[in-house]
Design a protein around this motif. Structure first.
Motif, PDB file in Angstrom:
ATOM      1  N   ASP A   1       0.785  -1.220  -0.144  1.00  0.00           N
ATOM      2  CA  ASP A   1       0.196   0.001   0.125  1.00  0.00           C
ATOM      3  C   ASP A   1       0.728   1.269   0.010  1.00  0.00           C
ATOM      4  O   ASP A   1       0.293   2.570  -0.427  1.00  0.00           O
ATOM      5  CB  ASP A   1      -0.801   0.118   1.220  1.00  0.00           C
ATOM      6  N   PHE A   2       2.220   1.155   0.169  1.00  0.00           N
ATOM      7  CA  PHE A   2       3.054   2.373   0.472  1.00  0.00           C
ATOM      8  C   PHE A   2       3.922   2.737  -0.601  1.00  0.00           C
ATOM      9  O   PHE A   2       4.466   1.963  -1.296  1.00  0.00           O
ATOM     10  CB  PHE A   2       3.856   1.867   1.815  1.00  0.00           C
ATOM     11  N   ALA A   3       4.191   3.905  -0.677  1.00  0.00           N
ATOM     12  CA  ALA A   3       4.975   4.706  -1.351  1.00  0.00           C
ATOM     13  C   ALA A   3       6.323   5.199  -0.384  1.00  0.00           C
ATOM     14  O   ALA A   3       5.824   5.715   0.609  1.00  0.00           O
ATOM     15  CB  ALA A   3       4.669   5.711  -2.361  1.00  0.00           C
TER      16      ALA A   3
ATOM     17  N   ILE B   1      15.215   7.138   3.963  1.00  0.00           N
ATOM     18  CA  ILE B   1      13.563   7.195   3.853  1.00  0.00           C
ATOM     19  C   ILE B   1      13.264   8.612   4.313  1.00  0.00           C
ATOM     20  O   ILE B   1      13.488   8.799   5.677  1.00  0.00           O
ATOM     21  CB  ILE B   1      12.862   6.025   4.343  1.00  0.00           C
ATOM     22  N   VAL B   2      12.732   9.385   3.883  1.00  0.00           N
ATOM     23  CA  VAL B   2      12.238  10.835   4.158  1.00  0.00           C
ATOM     24  C   VAL B   2      10.913  11.169   4.220  1.00  0.00           C
ATOM     25  O   VAL B   2      10.427  12.135   4.473  1.00  0.00           O
ATOM     26  CB  VAL B   2      12.987  11.956   3.505  1.00  0.00           C
ATOM     27  N   GLY B   3      10.075  10.172   3.683  1.00  0.00           N
ATOM     28  CA  GLY B   3       8.645  10.409   3.589  1.00  0.00           C
ATOM     29  C   GLY B   3       8.097   9.249   3.297  1.00  0.00           C
ATOM     30  O   GLY B   3       8.694   8.198   2.611  1.00  0.00           O
ATOM     31  N   CYS B   4       6.660   8.924   3.565  1.00  0.00           N
ATOM     32  CA  CYS B   4       6.049   7.817   3.135  1.00  0.00           C
ATOM     33  C   CYS B   4       4.562   8.024   3.166  1.00  0.00           C
ATOM     34  O   CYS B   4       4.093   8.889   3.822  1.00  0.00           O
ATOM     35  CB  CYS B   4       6.379   6.608   4.388  1.00  0.00           C
ATOM     36  N   CYS B   5       3.782   7.410   2.565  1.00  0.00           N
ATOM     37  CA  CYS B   5       2.495   7.378   2.341  1.00  0.00           C
ATOM     38  C   CYS B   5       1.658   6.253   1.857  1.00  0.00           C
ATOM     39  O   CYS B   5       2.224   5.768   0.915  1.00  0.00           O
ATOM     40  CB  CYS B   5       1.890   8.695   1.659  1.00  0.00           C
ATOM     41  N   GLY B   6       0.527   5.797   2.482  1.00  0.00           N
ATOM     42  CA  GLY B   6      -0.045   4.577   2.026  1.00  0.00           C
ATOM     43  C   GLY B   6      -1.337   4.899   1.400  1.00  0.00           C
ATOM     44  O   GLY B   6      -2.256   5.876   1.859  1.00  0.00           O
ATOM     45  N   VAL B   7      -1.854   4.232   0.553  1.00  0.00           N
ATOM     46  CA  VAL B   7      -3.077   4.006   0.139  1.00  0.00           C
ATOM     47  C   VAL B   7      -3.790   2.681   0.069  1.00  0.00           C
ATOM     48  O   VAL B   7      -3.473   1.779  -0.164  1.00  0.00           O
ATOM     49  CB  VAL B   7      -3.324   4.282  -1.265  1.00  0.00           C
ATOM     50  N   HIS B   8      -4.641   2.621   1.210  1.00  0.00           N
ATOM     51  CA  HIS B   8      -5.347   1.333   1.881  1.00  0.00           C
ATOM     52  C   HIS B   8      -6.765   1.274   1.466  1.00  0.00           C
ATOM     53  O   HIS B   8      -7.841   2.103   1.486  1.00  0.00           O
ATOM     54  CB  HIS B   8      -5.424   1.095   3.188  1.00  0.00           C
ATOM     55  N   PRO B   9      -7.115   0.195   0.256  1.00  0.00           N
ATOM     56  CA  PRO B   9      -8.248   0.273  -0.367  1.00  0.00           C
ATOM     57  C   PRO B   9      -9.193  -0.124   0.858  1.00  0.00           C
ATOM     58  O   PRO B   9      -9.106  -1.062   1.621  1.00  0.00           O
ATOM     59  CB  PRO B   9      -8.349  -0.969  -1.122  1.00  0.00           C
ATOM     60  N   ASP B  10     -10.568   0.484   0.963  1.00  0.00           N
ATOM     61  CA  ASP B  10     -11.210   0.085   2.122  1.00  0.00           C
ATOM     62  C   ASP B  10     -12.627  -0.311   1.657  1.00  0.00           C
ATOM     63  O   ASP B  10     -13.426  -1.203   2.111  1.00  0.00           O
ATOM     64  CB  ASP B  10     -11.666   1.345   2.682  1.00  0.00           C
ATOM     65  N   TRP B  11     -13.174  -0.044   0.443  1.00  0.00           N
ATOM     66  CA  TRP B  11     -14.746  -0.271  -0.025  1.00  0.00           C
ATOM     67  C   TRP B  11     -14.507  -0.078  -1.284  1.00  0.00           C
ATOM     68  O   TRP B  11     -13.998   0.904  -2.038  1.00  0.00           O
ATOM     69  CB  TRP B  11     -15.474   0.427   0.838  1.00  0.00           C
TER      70      TRP B  11
END
Length: 149
Positions: free
Chosen positions: A40-42, A50-60
């Motif tokens: 889910d993460f970039a 690593i100086v940043g991270c963000c995830g997109v988690h499918p929920d529905w």
């Protein structure tokens, strides 16, 4: 450089995310959670760090959540958060999501990126599973925002 996260990034991601969690700005993440949801993460990398991270988690169906969005403090206010969020939005589109939501204590950043505030009750109940484990539950100060992508 922004890229998909790898297993070898998890320790640095956890350290970054949990530095903000200690300040009460976001939920902490365990190693187990990061390993489980690594796809889910970039991450944003600078000279191998690593100086940043963000995830997109499918929920529905066509709805996903922006999770664990963190940029190391020396790298903030330089457009890095915007680039990281844009990469996650593109990833969300790739897997067929049509909307992204975020629960945040920093709504102004997301509003500048086209997210609009919504009532928490408008989101599927499924998303509240993480909330029950939060130290701020039930007195949460997070703002709910959503964006069509």
């Amino acid at each position: 450089m922004i890229r998909k996260a790898k297993m070898s990034d998890v320790f640095e991601m956890k350290e970054l995310i949990n530095s903000y969690a200690t300040d009460g700005c976001m939920l902490p993440r365990s190693l187990d959670s990061l390993y489980t949801y690594i796809r889910d993460f970039a991450v944003m990398e600078d000279n191998g760090k690593i100086v940043g991270c963000c995830g997109v988690h499918p929920d529905w169906e066509d709805l996903g959540e922006v999770v664990s969005f963190a940029v190391a403090k020396p790298y903030t206010r330089q457009g890095n958060g915007t680039k990281l969020l844009e990469a996650c939005i593109e990833d969300a589109k790739t897997i067929g999501l049509g909307k992204l939501f975020v629960l945040t204590s920093s709504p102004e950043f997301f509003k500048k990126k086209g997210f609009t505030e919504i009532k928490r009750e408008e989101l599927p109940w499924k998303i509240w599973a993480d909330c029950v484990n939060c130290s701020k539950y039930p007195d949460c100060n997070s703002i709910s925002l959503i964006k069509e992508i």
